[in-house]
Design a protein around this motif. Sequence first.
Motif, short mmCIF file in Angstrom:
data_model
loop_
_atom_site.label_atom_id
_atom_site.label_comp_id
_atom_site.label_asym_id
_atom_site.label_seq_id
_atom_site.Cartn_x
_atom_site.Cartn_y
_atom_site.Cartn_z
N ALA A 134 92.39 4.95 -0.10
CA ALA A 134 93.36 4.24 -0.89
C ALA A 134 94.49 4.55 0.39
N GLU A 135 95.24 3.79 0.35
CA GLU A 135 96.17 4.43 1.30
C GLU A 135 98.05 2.84 0.56
N LEU A 136 98.44 3.49 0.51
CA LEU A 136 99.82 2.62 0.66
C LEU A 136 100.41 2.26 2.29
N ALA A 137 100.79 0.70 1.98
CA ALA A 137 100.91 -0.25 3.55
C ALA A 137 102.10 -0.91 3.04
N HIS A 203 108.79 7.36 -1.75
CA HIS A 203 108.09 8.59 -1.46
C HIS A 203 107.64 9.42 -2.89
N GLU A 204 107.75 8.29 -3.59
CA GLU A 204 107.64 8.99 -5.33
C GLU A 204 106.54 8.15 -6.50
N LEU A 205 105.24 7.59 -5.43
CA LEU A 205 104.50 6.48 -5.90
C LEU A 205 103.30 7.29 -6.32
N ALA A 206 103.23 7.19 -7.30
CA ALA A 206 101.28 7.72 -8.17
C ALA A 206 100.34 6.98 -7.04
N ILE A 207 99.28 7.76 -7.14
CA ILE A 207 98.45 6.35 -6.31
C ILE A 207 97.04 7.48 -6.18
N SER A 208 95.88 6.36 -6.08
CA SER A 208 95.04 6.33 -7.02
C SER A 208 93.90 5.90 -6.58
N GLU A 214 84.94 6.20 -11.91
CA GLU A 214 85.20 7.31 -11.54
C GLU A 214 86.44 8.00 -10.81
N MET A 215 87.72 8.43 -11.34
CA MET A 215 88.66 8.52 -10.49
C MET A 215 88.09 9.75 -9.07
N MET A 216 88.02 9.13 -8.00
CA MET A 216 87.85 10.25 -6.58
C MET A 216 88.92 10.31 -6.09
N GLN A 217 90.19 9.71 -6.13
CA GLN A 217 91.82 10.19 -5.39
C GLN A 217 92.29 10.06 -6.15
N ASP A 218 93.41 11.30 -6.44
CA ASP A 218 94.71 11.39 -7.71
C ASP A 218 95.79 11.94 -6.91
N SER A 219 96.94 11.07 -6.66
CA SER A 219 98.03 12.08 -5.75
C SER A 219 99.26 10.99 -5.60
N ASN A 220 100.27 11.52 -4.91
CA ASN A 220 101.71 11.17 -5.29
C ASN A 220 102.08 10.77 -3.33
N THR A 221 102.67 9.92 -3.43
CA THR A 221 102.80 9.38 -1.98
C THR A 221 103.92 10.61 -1.18
#
Length: 287
Positions: A134-137, A203-208, A214-221
């Motif tokens: 998962a990536e922010l572009a 730089h303040e965005l939840a990303i999952s 099933e949740m595999m990636q759960d983080s924040n930018t």
Amino acid sequence: MKIASFSVKSDHHIGIVQDGQIISLTALGPDDFPACMKTFIERGSELRKRAEQLIEQRGNDDAKFSLSEVKFLPPIAQPEKIICVGLNYIDHCKETGMEPPASPVIFSKYANAIVGHNDVIEIPINSKEVDFEAELAIVIGKKAKNVSEEEANDYVFGYTIMNDISARDLQFQDGQWSRGKTADTFAPIGPVVVTHDEVGDPHELAISLELNGEMMQDSNTSNLIFTVPQIISFLSQSMTLKPGDLIATGTPPGVGMGRNPKVWLKNGDRMKISIERIGTLSNHVKA
């Protein structure tokens, strides 16, 4: 402003997503809005103002569609460049067994890899270890060369979501990453491009990422090692960035190769990537 490329039946449009529907700018103003996101980006604030005027002035129901009746296309189907940043979350570096880099790790994808929201990701016949990321572009808004970090945000048109699909066996067999990163369908993007003013601080965005629910990636930018301005400045010292260029900023921890046991994509899998203030990109897998 949330901008989408989409089709209804065989007609292609560019439109604005708001209030649970999509308003076709192509239908409202065909002379101003060809169904091309790159043109919209290149003409910048002039075209954005025209879009806002058209939506306010004309309540043409023929230009309005429910989200369920349209097919979302890749927001930008033929960017000049698709640039990716590897190892840009510290926890992701740890799960891959690699040291955090001193400068951005850069690789590229090609336009053959681009697909859109709800499109199929195909597992190539020469890989058995296909992974998700998962990536922010970043979507570049204007020509950028030798840009400082302080002025870098002025060159951002907006943001979208990318799934940096990776054939790990091919990636590491070759010693460089191109073949494992840019197979057909390995760059799902979308469903929309959200303008930088609506996203706010990237730089303040939840990303999952969810795989089969099933949740595999759960983080924040906020956990990015290199920020959006740092990445743009770094790249622009070597190459001229153009309107519509895509820059994927890296993936957080939780990818399949970092798990025990490892998790590889298989026929029938379904993924959803969600990024706060942008939306959800969904795709399914076909062997």
